[in-house]
Design a protein around this motif. Structure first.
Motif, PDB file in Angstrom:
ATOM      1  N   ALA A 136       0.809  -1.216   0.000  1.00 55.86           N
ATOM      2  CA  ALA A 136       0.000   0.000   0.000  1.00 55.86           C
ATOM      3  C   ALA A 136       0.838   1.261   0.000  1.00 55.86           C
ATOM      4  N   LEU A 137       1.965   1.241   0.700  1.00 57.35           N
ATOM      5  CA  LEU A 137       2.768   2.455   0.875  1.00 57.35           C
ATOM      6  C   LEU A 137       3.961   2.522  -0.073  1.00 57.35           C
ATOM      7  N   GLY A 138       4.275   1.416  -0.725  1.00 57.92           N
ATOM      8  CA  GLY A 138       5.408   1.408  -1.642  1.00 57.92           C
ATOM      9  C   GLY A 138       5.018   1.920  -3.012  1.00 57.92           C
ATOM     10  N   PRO A 139       5.928   1.819  -3.972  1.00 63.97           N
ATOM     11  CA  PRO A 139       5.629   2.245  -5.349  1.00 63.97           C
ATOM     12  C   PRO A 139       4.443   1.473  -5.919  1.00 63.97           C
ATOM     13  N   GLU A 140       3.642   2.146  -6.717  1.00 63.30           N
ATOM     14  CA  GLU A 140       2.461   1.512  -7.305  1.00 63.30           C
ATOM     15  C   GLU A 140       2.906   0.417  -8.284  1.00 63.30           C
ATOM     16  N   ALA A 141       2.442  -0.793  -8.030  1.00 64.04           N
ATOM     17  CA  ALA A 141       2.823  -1.922  -8.865  1.00 64.04           C
ATOM     18  C   ALA A 141       1.993  -1.959 -10.144  1.00 64.04           C
ATOM     19  N   GLU A 142       2.588  -2.477 -11.196  1.00 60.94           N
ATOM     20  CA  GLU A 142       1.859  -2.694 -12.429  1.00 60.94           C
ATOM     21  C   GLU A 142       0.881  -3.848 -12.248  1.00 60.94           C
ATOM     22  N   PRO A 143      -0.281  -3.797 -12.914  1.00 61.20           N
ATOM     23  CA  PRO A 143      -1.227  -4.911 -12.783  1.00 61.20           C
ATOM     24  C   PRO A 143      -0.639  -6.203 -13.310  1.00 61.20           C
ATOM     25  N   ASP A 144      -0.801  -7.269 -12.544  1.00 62.12           N
ATOM     26  CA  ASP A 144      -0.271  -8.575 -12.911  1.00 62.12           C
ATOM     27  C   ASP A 144      -1.401  -9.595 -12.846  1.00 62.12           C
ATOM     28  N   PRO A 145      -1.883 -10.087 -14.003  1.00 61.55           N
ATOM     29  CA  PRO A 145      -3.003 -11.038 -14.002  1.00 61.55           C
ATOM     30  C   PRO A 145      -2.730 -12.314 -13.216  1.00 61.55           C
ATOM     31  N   LYS A 146      -1.434 -12.643 -12.986  1.00 59.81           N
ATOM     32  CA  LYS A 146      -1.105 -13.875 -12.267  1.00 59.81           C
ATOM     33  C   LYS A 146      -0.860 -13.645 -10.785  1.00 59.81           C
ATOM     34  N   ALA A 147      -0.891 -12.406 -10.341  1.00 58.47           N
ATOM     35  CA  ALA A 147      -0.580 -12.088  -8.945  1.00 58.47           C
ATOM     36  C   ALA A 147      -1.763 -12.378  -8.034  1.00 58.47           C
ATOM     37  N   ARG A 148      -1.469 -12.522  -6.759  1.00 60.73           N
ATOM     38  CA  ARG A 148      -2.479 -12.629  -5.715  1.00 60.73           C
ATOM     39  C   ARG A 148      -2.257 -11.491  -4.729  1.00 60.73           C
ATOM     40  N   SER A 149      -3.340 -10.911  -4.260  1.00 60.65           N
ATOM     41  CA  SER A 149      -3.218  -9.792  -3.330  1.00 60.65           C
ATOM     42  C   SER A 149      -2.658 -10.275  -1.992  1.00 60.65           C
TER      43      SER A 149
END
Length: 232
Positions: free
Chosen positions: A15-28
């Motif tokens: 939440a506080l780090g750099p905004e990540a790029e969307p990753d369709p394979k990622a899990r929150s």
């Protein structure tokens, strides 16, 4: 040692780090240390239909007893239209609230930004029962004040049917291949919101309010191209 007694380090980093790029394979990431709190942030994709089928049937029964068919259908349509408006403004005005402070950054990540980081996370794709139930009760109270005790039931039924249509459209956008032209168009628009410009295309089940408020995008994201299929 954990940096926060309630929130996990993984959440704070995301939440506080750099905004990540969307990753369709990622899990929150895990949000809360306590299993109960964490469980309340997750929902099975089938839960909205199991939760709301009975209440919708009850609302329709109350509406049928109080209204003739033409008026009942009108109230259902109005309730559905209200849902599309609520859907649009919740997404635009609340889910995309500018995270200008650390507290807002964490809140916005829990509420919605996690979905942009991990758009295909099945456990956090549909609204939780706590969230959808609270919204339904709020709208039922408003309908009663504005339209009266008899009209509130078919209005709520229409709103809940619109909500289920939204959940279906959202699920197909991330985990399906719509077979109808409308379904494919809605999917393209929603994936443009994720992968091209998250400041446009806020409507998921309908483009109506994007057209009204001029947030409808005609831009083509790479995912729209035949040689770059949308994420599964």
């Amino acid at each position: 040692m954990a940096r926060h007694p309630v929130l996990t380090d993984a959440l704070l980093d995301a939440a506080l780090g750099p905004e990540a790029e969307p990753d369709p394979k990622a899990r929150s990431p895990r949000f809360f240390h306590r299993p109960l709190y964490e469980r309340l942030t997750r929902a099975h994709p089938a839960s909205p239909y199991l939760l709301w089928a009975g209440p919708i049937a009850a609302c329709l029964a109350f509406g049928t007893a109080a209204h003739d068919p033409p008026r009942l259908l009108l109230l259902l349509a109005v309730g559905w239209l209200v849902w599309t408006f609520v859907e649009y403004w919740l997404h635009r005005g609340f889910f995309h609230l500018a995270p200008t402070t650390p507290a807002r950054r964490v809140t916005s990540f829990i509420v919605h930004r996690h979905h942009h980081v991990a758009p295909n996370d099945r456990d956090r794709l549909v609204a939780t029962p706590l969230y959808s139930g609270g919204l339904a009760l709020l709208l039922l109270g408003l309908y009663g004040l504005i339209a009266g005790p008899d009209a509130r039931w078919p209005l709520l039924a229409g709103t809940l049917l619109g909500y289920l249509a939204y959940e279906r459209a959202h699920h197909l956008a991330h985990h399906g291949r719509p077979r109808t032209a409308l379904g494919r168009a809605l999917r393209r628009r929603h994936l443009r919101h994720h992968f091209a410009d998250r400041g446009l295309d806020f409507g998921i089940s309908s483009p109506l309010w994007d057209l009204v408020f001029r947030t409808y995008s005609k831009r083509h994201a790479p995912e729209d191209r035949p040689d770059r299929p949308c994420p599964p």
